[in-house]
Design a protein around this motif. Structure first.
Motif, PDB file in Angstrom:
ATOM      1  N   MET A   1       0.900  -1.113  -0.114  1.00 37.91           N
ATOM      2  CA  MET A   1       0.132   0.170  -0.046  1.00 37.91           C
ATOM      3  C   MET A   1       0.806   1.355   0.002  1.00 37.91           C
ATOM      4  SD  MET A   1      -3.146  -1.320   0.095  1.00 37.91           S
ATOM      5  CE  MET A   1      -4.087   0.020   0.601  1.00 37.91           C
ATOM      6  N   GLU A   2       0.328   2.352  -0.819  1.00 38.64           N
ATOM      7  CA  GLU A   2       1.101   3.611  -0.714  1.00 38.64           C
ATOM      8  C   GLU A   2       0.398   4.684   0.083  1.00 38.64           C
ATOM      9  OE1 GLU A   2       1.890   5.182  -4.669  1.00 38.64           O
ATOM     10  OE2 GLU A   2       2.728   3.096  -5.233  1.00 38.64           O
ATOM     11  N   LEU A   3       1.151   5.330   0.848  1.00 40.25           N
ATOM     12  CA  LEU A   3       0.722   6.319   1.724  1.00 40.25           C
ATOM     13  C   LEU A   3       0.178   7.421   0.946  1.00 40.25           C
ATOM     14  CD1 LEU A   3       0.884   6.561   4.730  1.00 40.25           C
ATOM     15  CD2 LEU A   3       2.763   7.787   4.670  1.00 40.25           C
ATOM     16  N   LEU A   4      -0.979   8.044   1.374  1.00 44.52           N
ATOM     17  CA  LEU A   4      -1.586   9.086   0.400  1.00 44.52           C
ATOM     18  C   LEU A   4      -0.675  10.401   0.792  1.00 44.52           C
ATOM     19  CD1 LEU A   4      -5.413   8.482   0.991  1.00 44.52           C
ATOM     20  CD2 LEU A   4      -4.324   8.302  -1.068  1.00 44.52           C
ATOM     21  N   PRO A   5      -0.645  11.250  -0.154  1.00 46.64           N
ATOM     22  CA  PRO A   5       0.144  12.738  -0.014  1.00 46.64           C
ATOM     23  C   PRO A   5      -0.537  13.404   1.080  1.00 46.64           C
ATOM     24  CG  PRO A   5      -0.649  12.293  -2.276  1.00 46.64           C
ATOM     25  CD  PRO A   5      -1.088  11.191  -1.641  1.00 46.64           C
ATOM     26  N   GLY A   6       0.387  13.969   1.994  1.00 47.14           N
ATOM     27  CA  GLY A   6      -0.069  14.783   2.975  1.00 47.14           C
ATOM     28  C   GLY A   6      -0.258  14.064   4.304  1.00 47.14           C
ATOM     29  N   THR A   7      -0.290  12.491   4.242  1.00 49.58           N
ATOM     30  CA  THR A   7      -0.448  11.787   5.581  1.00 49.58           C
ATOM     31  C   THR A   7       0.878  11.372   5.967  1.00 49.58           C
ATOM     32  OG1 THR A   7      -2.440  10.901   4.422  1.00 49.58           O
ATOM     33  CG2 THR A   7      -1.629   9.652   6.332  1.00 49.58           C
ATOM     34  N   ARG A   8       0.902  11.367   7.547  1.00 56.66           N
ATOM     35  CA  ARG A   8       2.289  10.857   7.953  1.00 56.66           C
ATOM     36  C   ARG A   8       1.727  10.067   9.097  1.00 56.66           C
ATOM     37  NH1 ARG A   8       4.251  14.118  12.600  1.00 56.66           N
ATOM     38  NH2 ARG A   8       2.774  15.750  12.929  1.00 56.66           N
ATOM     39  N   ILE A   9       2.542   9.210   9.451  1.00 59.41           N
ATOM     40  CA  ILE A   9       2.237   8.133  10.664  1.00 59.41           C
ATOM     41  C   ILE A   9       3.195   8.831  11.781  1.00 59.41           C
ATOM     42  CG2 ILE A   9       2.538   5.828  11.833  1.00 59.41           C
ATOM     43  CD1 ILE A   9       0.873   5.955   9.168  1.00 59.41           C
ATOM     44  N   LYS A  10       2.390   9.013  13.011  1.00 57.64           N
ATOM     45  CA  LYS A  10       2.908   9.543  14.278  1.00 57.64           C
ATOM     46  C   LYS A  10       3.431   8.483  14.789  1.00 57.64           C
ATOM     47  CE  LYS A  10       2.239  12.549  18.179  1.00 57.64           C
ATOM     48  NZ  LYS A  10       1.522  13.347  18.980  1.00 57.64           N
ATOM     49  N   GLN A  11       4.875   8.404  15.405  1.00 55.38           N
ATOM     50  CA  GLN A  11       5.316   7.209  15.978  1.00 55.38           C
ATOM     51  C   GLN A  11       5.634   7.349  17.455  1.00 55.38           C
ATOM     52  OE1 GLN A  11       5.911   4.139  14.608  1.00 55.38           O
ATOM     53  NE2 GLN A  11       5.156   4.958  12.676  1.00 55.38           N
ATOM     54  N   HIS A  12       5.106   8.392  18.023  1.00 51.16           N
ATOM     55  CA  HIS A  12       5.393   8.678  19.470  1.00 51.16           C
ATOM     56  C   HIS A  12       4.305   9.465  19.942  1.00 51.16           C
ATOM     57  CE1 HIS A  12       6.299  12.676  17.606  1.00 51.16           C
ATOM     58  NE2 HIS A  12       6.048  13.164  18.518  1.00 51.16           N
ATOM     59  N   GLY A  13       3.895   9.471  21.359  1.00 49.29           N
ATOM     60  CA  GLY A  13       2.923   9.905  21.911  1.00 49.29           C
ATOM     61  C   GLY A  13       2.121   8.614  22.789  1.00 49.29           C
ATOM     62  N   LYS A  14       1.113   8.959  23.113  1.00 56.42           N
ATOM     63  CA  LYS A  14       0.185   7.988  23.658  1.00 56.42           C
ATOM     64  C   LYS A  14      -0.283   6.907  22.887  1.00 56.42           C
ATOM     65  CE  LYS A  14      -1.838  10.526  27.528  1.00 56.42           C
ATOM     66  NZ  LYS A  14      -2.911  11.193  28.418  1.00 56.42           N
ATOM     67  N   ARG A  15      -0.516   7.017  21.762  1.00 53.47           N
ATOM     68  CA  ARG A  15      -0.933   6.108  20.895  1.00 53.47           C
ATOM     69  C   ARG A  15       0.046   6.040  19.830  1.00 53.47           C
ATOM     70  NH1 ARG A  15      -6.659   8.618  19.212  1.00 53.47           N
ATOM     71  NH2 ARG A  15      -5.620   8.217  17.108  1.00 53.47           N
ATOM     72  N   LYS A  16       0.568   4.458  19.603  1.00 51.08           N
ATOM     73  CA  LYS A  16       1.391   4.262  18.683  1.00 51.08           C
ATOM     74  C   LYS A  16       0.999   4.160  17.351  1.00 51.08           C
ATOM     75  CE  LYS A  16       5.318   0.845  18.136  1.00 51.08           C
ATOM     76  NZ  LYS A  16       5.735  -0.283  18.432  1.00 51.08           N
ATOM     77  N   GLY A  17       1.762   4.709  16.379  1.00 48.63           N
ATOM     78  CA  GLY A  17       1.669   4.613  15.041  1.00 48.63           C
ATOM     79  C   GLY A  17       0.103   4.811  14.531  1.00 48.63           C
ATOM     80  N   PHE A  18      -0.562   5.907  14.909  1.00 45.62           N
ATOM     81  CA  PHE A  18      -1.770   6.444  14.253  1.00 45.62           C
ATOM     82  C   PHE A  18      -1.374   7.292  13.417  1.00 45.62           C
ATOM     83  CE2 PHE A  18      -1.116   9.414  17.948  1.00 45.62           C
ATOM     84  CZ  PHE A  18      -1.825  10.612  17.332  1.00 45.62           C
ATOM     85  N   ILE A  19      -2.710   7.570  12.512  1.00 48.33           N
ATOM     86  CA  ILE A  19      -2.541   8.256  11.230  1.00 48.33           C
ATOM     87  C   ILE A  19      -2.802   9.782  11.505  1.00 48.33           C
ATOM     88  CG2 ILE A  19      -3.426   8.572   8.800  1.00 48.33           C
ATOM     89  CD1 ILE A  19      -2.218   5.986   9.086  1.00 48.33           C
TER      90      ILE A  19
END
Length: 120
Positions: A97-115
């Motif tokens: 799958m390809e990530l849509l433009p303007g979308t990033r995966i947040k890797q830190h914080g309370k929830r791991k790996g949310f969009i």
């Protein structure tokens, strides 16, 4: 554009569509990946049916072949470009799958790996 790669066959024939009504494959297996990592929770809709599968924590899914011969799947996940895939053999498929433009995966914080959607 999304790409599709075939995985190793697991003792099943890789013949094209059979002309008989028999189900040549026991199951249709596959894995959904994103950036070469498993994509858990991706939705897989089996076109022509009311079946929806969800990938497991390792990105794998299994569809019994008794449902439909050589199914077409509509694969989607939040933040990724949707794609269709049609089985032409019993070989397990790997869908990238390809990530849509303007979308990033947040890797830190309370929830791991949310969009997160960024920009407009």
């Amino acid at each position: 554009m999304a790409r599709m790669c075939s995985a190793q066959a697991q003792g099943t024939p890789s013949a094209a569509h059979p002309t008989t009504a028999a189900h040549p494959c026991g199951t249709f297996n596959g894995r959904v990946m994103a950036s070469d990592k498993p994509l858990a929770g991706a939705s897989i809709f089996v076109k022509g049916t009311s079946i929806i599968l969800i990938t497991n924590e390792e990105g794998f899914f299994t569809l019994p072949a008794s449902v439909v011969n050589f199914p077409t799947l509509a694969v989607s996940a939040a933040g990724y470009a949707p794609q269709d895939f049609t089985y032409t053999s019993c070989v397990p498929a790997t869908l990238e799958m390809e990530l849509l433009p303007g979308t990033r995966i947040k890797q830190h914080g309370k929830r791991k790996g949310f969009i997160m959607k960024t920009g407009s």
